[in-house]
Every structure is written in C-alpha cells, then in structure tokens.
Write a protein that holds these residues in place. Sequence first.
Motif, mmCIF file in Angstrom:
data_model
loop_
_atom_site.group_PDB
_atom_site.id
_atom_site.type_symbol
_atom_site.label_atom_id
_atom_site.label_comp_id
_atom_site.label_asym_id
_atom_site.label_seq_id
_atom_site.Cartn_x
_atom_site.Cartn_y
_atom_site.Cartn_z
ATOM 1 N N ALA A 233 27.438 59.855 60.005
ATOM 2 C CA ALA A 233 26.263 59.011 59.767
ATOM 3 C C ALA A 233 25.743 59.162 58.338
ATOM 4 O O ALA A 233 25.319 58.184 57.715
ATOM 5 N N TRP A 234 25.762 60.391 57.809
ATOM 6 C CA TRP A 234 25.257 60.588 56.451
ATOM 7 C C TRP A 234 26.064 59.762 55.458
ATOM 8 O O TRP A 234 25.512 59.131 54.565
ATOM 9 N N GLU A 235 27.370 59.755 55.615
ATOM 10 C CA GLU A 235 28.221 59.001 54.693
ATOM 11 C C GLU A 235 27.957 57.503 54.785
ATOM 12 O O GLU A 235 28.035 56.787 53.787
ATOM 13 N N ARG A 236 27.615 57.028 55.985
ATOM 14 C CA ARG A 236 27.356 55.597 56.157
ATOM 15 C C ARG A 236 26.060 55.164 55.493
ATOM 16 O O ARG A 236 25.861 53.971 55.246
ATOM 17 N N THR A 237 25.182 56.095 55.226
ATOM 18 C CA THR A 237 23.933 55.760 54.535
ATOM 19 C C THR A 237 23.967 56.157 53.064
ATOM 20 O O THR A 237 22.993 55.952 52.350
ATOM 21 N N HIS A 238 25.072 56.751 52.618
ATOM 22 C CA HIS A 238 25.258 57.124 51.209
ATOM 23 C C HIS A 238 26.673 56.716 50.798
ATOM 24 O O HIS A 238 27.493 57.559 50.413
ATOM 25 N N LEU A 239 26.968 55.426 50.900
ATOM 26 C CA LEU A 239 28.339 54.944 50.772
ATOM 27 C C LEU A 239 28.983 55.303 49.440
ATOM 28 O O LEU A 239 30.107 55.813 49.401
ATOM 29 N N ALA A 240 28.298 55.024 48.339
ATOM 30 C CA ALA A 240 28.907 55.258 47.031
ATOM 31 C C ALA A 240 29.174 56.739 46.816
ATOM 32 O O ALA A 240 30.245 57.132 46.333
ATOM 33 N N GLN A 241 28.208 57.588 47.155
ATOM 34 C CA GLN A 241 28.404 59.024 46.988
ATOM 35 C C GLN A 241 29.537 59.532 47.869
ATOM 36 O O GLN A 241 30.347 60.363 47.456
ATOM 37 N N ALA A 242 29.581 59.056 49.112
ATOM 38 C CA ALA A 242 30.603 59.523 50.045
ATOM 39 C C ALA A 242 31.999 59.119 49.586
ATOM 40 O O ALA A 242 32.939 59.920 49.608
ATOM 41 N N ALA A 243 32.155 57.855 49.171
ATOM 42 C CA ALA A 243 33.468 57.407 48.704
ATOM 43 C C ALA A 243 33.873 58.148 47.440
ATOM 44 O O ALA A 243 35.030 58.555 47.278
ATOM 45 N N ALA A 244 32.922 58.353 46.536
ATOM 46 C CA ALA A 244 33.226 59.063 45.293
ATOM 47 C C ALA A 244 33.630 60.505 45.568
ATOM 48 O O ALA A 244 34.545 61.036 44.917
ATOM 49 N N LEU A 245 32.959 61.158 46.518
ATOM 50 C CA LEU A 245 33.322 62.533 46.846
ATOM 51 C C LEU A 245 34.742 62.602 47.382
ATOM 52 O O LEU A 245 35.526 63.479 47.008
ATOM 53 N N ALA A 246 35.105 61.666 48.258
ATOM 54 C CA ALA A 246 36.464 61.645 48.805
ATOM 55 C C ALA A 246 37.487 61.471 47.689
ATOM 56 O O ALA A 246 38.543 62.122 47.677
ATOM 57 N N LEU A 247 37.190 60.601 46.734
ATOM 58 C CA LEU A 247 38.123 60.360 45.632
ATOM 59 C C LEU A 247 38.225 61.574 44.715
ATOM 60 O O LEU A 247 39.327 62.023 44.365
ATOM 61 N N GLU A 248 37.086 62.130 44.332
ATOM 62 C CA GLU A 248 37.112 63.263 43.408
ATOM 63 C C GLU A 248 37.750 64.482 44.064
ATOM 64 O O GLU A 248 38.489 65.238 43.420
ATOM 65 N N ALA A 249 37.479 64.683 45.357
ATOM 66 C CA ALA A 249 38.066 65.826 46.061
ATOM 67 C C ALA A 249 39.579 65.716 46.152
ATOM 68 O O ALA A 249 40.285 66.730 46.233
ATOM 69 N N ALA A 250 40.102 64.487 46.116
ATOM 70 C CA ALA A 250 41.554 64.269 46.188
ATOM 71 C C ALA A 250 42.213 64.332 44.814
ATOM 72 O O ALA A 250 43.423 64.149 44.699
ATOM 73 N N GLY A 251 41.418 64.563 43.772
ATOM 74 C CA GLY A 251 41.990 64.723 42.447
ATOM 75 C C GLY A 251 41.890 63.519 41.542
ATOM 76 O O GLY A 251 42.373 63.562 40.406
ATOM 77 N N HIS A 252 41.273 62.432 42.018
ATOM 78 C CA HIS A 252 41.083 61.276 41.148
ATOM 79 C C HIS A 252 39.981 61.577 40.132
ATOM 80 O O HIS A 252 39.009 62.271 40.448
ATOM 81 N N ARG A 253 40.123 61.033 38.956
ATOM 82 C CA ARG A 253 39.155 61.305 37.903
ATOM 83 C C ARG A 253 38.181 60.149 37.756
ATOM 84 O O ARG A 253 38.595 58.992 37.659
ATOM 85 N N PRO A 254 36.882 60.425 37.735
ATOM 86 C CA PRO A 254 35.918 59.347 37.531
ATOM 87 C C PRO A 254 35.928 58.857 36.092
ATOM 88 O O PRO A 254 36.222 59.623 35.167
#
Length: 214
Positions: free
Chosen positions: A129-150
């Motif tokens: 539920a937290w991720e569904r109310t913080h979409l941009a942060q949640a998606a960015a965390l998933a990407l950065e945690a997987a090694g993608h660079r912002p």
Amino acid sequence: MTRPLTAAQRRLIEAADPGTGRLKGTEAQLTALVKRGLAFRHPRPPHDHFLTPAGHRAREAQAGPPEPEEPQTPPSTAGGVFTARVGGEPALPAAGGAARAREVRSAWQGMLELRRMTNADASTDRPCAWERTHLAQAAALALEAAGHRPAESDGEDGYRVRETPQPDAVAVYAPDAAALRACARTLEGAGWQAGEHTEPRTRRRYVLASPRRV
C-alpha cells in the motif's frame, strides 16, 4: 530540524526483532516512533508495531560508527528519511557512491519486509500500500536497487521517473532503447506492470509502469 531520538527510543529500536523488525514497548513509546516515521502499526490484529525502512536504517546507524577508511558521504536523506532518486537531482560526489549503494540496499530490504508484513498474503513479489501512494519514489527505489543509475540534473545519462495524469502509474524515461527495456524488465521483476509507449508530440519512448495487484 529533526529532534534526536531519546535514549528510550534508541533502546526500543535496538531491541527490535532482528528478522521481522517487531517492536515491543508502551503504546506511547510505539506511537512516538510511528509519528517519526520509524515504525508502523500492523493493520491486522494483534496490531503489532514494526520498524519501517527508516527505522531499520536508524538501528543500523546505532550499531556503530562507520569504518575509519570509509569516506563520509554527504546527506542523501531529508530529515533522516530515505529519499529515492527519481532522476534530475544533483550528482553525488564520487566519495558518496559506496555509502549510497549501502543505503539503497538497506532501503530495498526494508521495503521487501514492509511488503511481507502489510500485503494480505504476506507476499513480497508485488508492491504494498505504501508504494501505491508513493509511486515515483517506489519505482525509483526498485530501479536504483537493481543497479540502474538516475539521471543527473545536467544530463540525460540515466533514468527519470515522473508522475503522470493517471493516478496509479508513473512514466520512466531512459537515454536509449536498451536502457528503457532494462528498466521495464527491472520493474516487472519488482512487481510492476510495465509497457513501452510513445509520446504523440515528441515521439519520445517511455515506460508506463503501475503496481501489480495480483
């Protein structure tokens, strides 16, 4: 300015269950940690309290000072709360890279634990539920945690996560087609639905991503 933790709050966090982050204390103590974003109250009976990702990081910080040879990183949090990099922020100094990587890993592990504790079936393979109310942060965390660079503020060399008119979806941009596909695969693996689209006017490709519900 964020008030420092009291001695009692530090002891409470340190005594949390190392595996689940479950907390024990008085109602007033636990409520105080919830207000600070360091704990959350489980919605189902018996309504136990657990550390949030920020609470887990606070406990790690209490475990001891950083190793002497580790260069100090500039703050990458706001008020002690982890901030995912959605792309477009100022670049981190080179000395901050290793510390940032550890912070991201810790935040992602905390997010998986939050999924386990708050998803109805205790699953960690889809957003909570937290991720569904913080979409941009949640998606960015998933990407950065997987090694993608912002992407940095002065360049287009990494991903950018942006809100969209759709209330349950974000747009992810990347510097080239291969990077965009890689971002889509990462989000799908993290429990998101992701599909490539093209902006009608600019013809720029992007990934539209939304949290998977089942």
